[in-house]
Design an enzyme around this catalytic site. Structure first.
Site, PDB file in Angstrom:
ATOM      1  N   CYS A 264      -3.700   0.810  -2.028  1.00  0.00           N
ATOM      2  CA  CYS A 264      -3.745  -0.628  -2.460  1.00  0.00           C
ATOM      3  C   CYS A 264      -5.076  -1.176  -2.841  1.00  0.00           C
ATOM      4  O   CYS A 264      -5.698  -0.723  -3.735  1.00  0.00           O
ATOM      5  CB  CYS A 264      -2.877  -1.374  -1.451  1.00  0.00           C
ATOM      6  SG  CYS A 264      -2.323  -2.929  -1.843  1.00  0.00           S
ATOM      7  N   HIS A 348       2.502   0.955  -1.584  1.00  0.00           N
ATOM      8  CA  HIS A 348       2.209   1.436  -0.284  1.00  0.00           C
ATOM      9  C   HIS A 348       3.199   2.565   0.088  1.00  0.00           C
ATOM     10  O   HIS A 348       4.542   2.348   0.350  1.00  0.00           O
ATOM     11  CB  HIS A 348       2.708   0.228   0.745  1.00  0.00           C
ATOM     12  CG  HIS A 348       1.688  -0.917   0.750  1.00  0.00           C
ATOM     13  ND1 HIS A 348       0.954  -1.152   1.606  1.00  0.00           N
ATOM     14  CD2 HIS A 348       1.410  -1.826  -0.042  1.00  0.00           C
ATOM     15  CE1 HIS A 348      -0.006  -2.080   1.281  1.00  0.00           C
ATOM     16  NE2 HIS A 348       0.492  -2.490   0.253  1.00  0.00           N
ATOM     17  N   GLU A 350       3.280   4.207   2.528  1.00  0.00           N
ATOM     18  CA  GLU A 350       3.932   4.086   4.290  1.00  0.00           C
ATOM     19  C   GLU A 350       5.067   2.977   4.201  1.00  0.00           C
ATOM     20  O   GLU A 350       5.799   2.997   5.293  1.00  0.00           O
ATOM     21  CB  GLU A 350       2.718   3.691   4.915  1.00  0.00           C
ATOM     22  CG  GLU A 350       2.311   2.297   5.091  1.00  0.00           C
ATOM     23  CD  GLU A 350       1.538   1.588   3.784  1.00  0.00           C
ATOM     24  OE1 GLU A 350       1.740   0.314   3.757  1.00  0.00           O
ATOM     25  OE2 GLU A 350       1.346   2.334   2.834  1.00  0.00           O
TER      26      GLU A 350
END
Length: 376
Positions: A264, A348, A350
């Site tokens: 990001c 993202h 994650e």
């Protein structure tokens, strides 16, 4: 309590207030994720923003201490269509309204979220002012919205990061065990904290890494003194261009061939360090269902996204290779640096909330570290 949202262009919306009373300003953005409001509220990447959730019901599962991505709420306010008076979840320990009130965050329900979403898509992200009080003044709210500084030019990473170096050994939450995993790990990864989400660190722990987190402005020499096997450049809020301290450090990492993974904001900073440019997007990407194409394999991955700036693909130097592209609007989503153990991804991997399609990038980062180690 009454609530009013005034946009800088003069558009106003009214509704009911919950959470804490108060007046807050910020860039108004919409997030299309259907779940994960706790994770969104505590994502440091939302610093300086009023977040509207397009999901029809927000707050219906309450709040619990496990589903947070940082130590506090980072958005300046929350905007929703419907806030249920009752919540129901065996994991809940508190209502969303009480949670926000205890943290001084105002929220507004009864908002026409479809209308506001269309307005932002047509006219672009707007600064706004949210007022939650017994009585509200629309003219005063509009004045505050117009006085709010633009997101462009703001270095917010240094305002949300940790203030001290610390270790991290917590893995992903095990729902069956009711606790987070633990690992001492092997490969040492230093994380530059520009506003890191906890799940990013947890997945690296599960991938067998030992983590040290450092503040955003930590000089390169201090990071190298920690003898990292690799460096993670985390997510974070604001405009990447003013973060000259980070760009300088990342250039040093590239020169020394330290395996580096940017996510990001970290990806944008990596691109800037490599010689590319970034641009402010019209309304950004905020959601958990964004299709992204892996340019090497042709595979389409469903991803979680949260960013208002993008790397200008046309500005990439020859040694920066595009690896992923958004199928929503064609914006660049990933890069690798030719001849260097360095890669970045805009979304993202994650998630939290969101799909797990890109979790393999953490394993790829560990493989990059091991390959660099083998080469000496």
């Amino acid at each position: 309590m009454q609530a009013i949202l005034a946009l800088e262009d003069g558009t106003t919306f009214s509704g009911q207030g919950f959470g804490a009373p108060g007046q807050r300003v910020g860039e108004v953005v919409f997030n299309t994720a259907m779940t994960g409001y706790q994770e969104i509220l505590t994502d440091p990447s939302y610093a300086g923003q009023l977040v509207m959730l397009t999901a029809s019901h927000v707050g219906n599962t309450g709040v619990n201490p496990a589903d947070v991505e940082s130590a506090r709420v980072h958005c300046t306010g929350l905007l929703v269509r419907h806030y249920p008076r009752r919540y129901s979840s065996w994991r809940a320990e508190q209502s969303l309204s009480d949670y926000l009130a205890s943290r001084g965050v105002p929220a507004m329900a009864g908002l026409d979220t479809r209308s506001l979403t269309i307005h932002l898509r047509e006219h672009g992200a707007k600064n706004g002012c949210l007022v939650v009080a017994e009585t509200v003044d629309a003219d005063q709210a509009l004045e505050q919205a117009r006085a709010c500084p633009p997101m462009s030019g703001q270095d917010l990473a240094s305002t949300v990061c940790t203030d001290q170096v610390h270790a991290w050994d917590e893995g992903v939450f095990d729902l069956a065990q009711g606790r987070f995993g633990r690992s001492e790990g092997g490969r040492h990864v230093v994380c530059y904290d520009f506003g890191v989400k906890r799940n990013m660190l947890r997945l690296l722990v599960d991938a067998g890494c030992r983590i040290t987190v450092v503040p955003a402005k930590t000089p390169l020499e201090e990071v190298l003194a920690l003898a990292p096997d690799g460096v993670l450049l985390s997510n974070g809020p604001g405009d990447p261009e003013p973060c000259d301290y980070a760009i300088t450090a990342i250039r040093g990492l590239l020169e020394r061939g330290v395996p580096t993974f940017g996510i990001c904001l970290g990806y944008q900073l990596l691109a800037l360090a490599a010689g590319a440019r970034t641009v402010k997007m019209k309304f950004g990407h905020h959601g958990a269902n964004h299709p992204v194409k892996d340019l090497a394999t042709g595979q389409v991955l469903i991803t979680s996204q949260n960013h208002g700036f993008a790397v200008d693909e046309g500005s990439l130097p020859d040694h920066v290779i595009p690896t992923h592209r958004s199928l929503f609007d064609g914006t660049l989503q990933g890069i690798r640096i030719k001849g260097k153990p360095a890669m970045g991804f805009q979304g993202h991997p994650e998630a939290s909330p969101g799909p797990h399609d890109l979790r393999g990038l953490f394993a790829r980062f560990v493989e990059m570290i091991e390959t660099a180690d083998e080469r000496g």
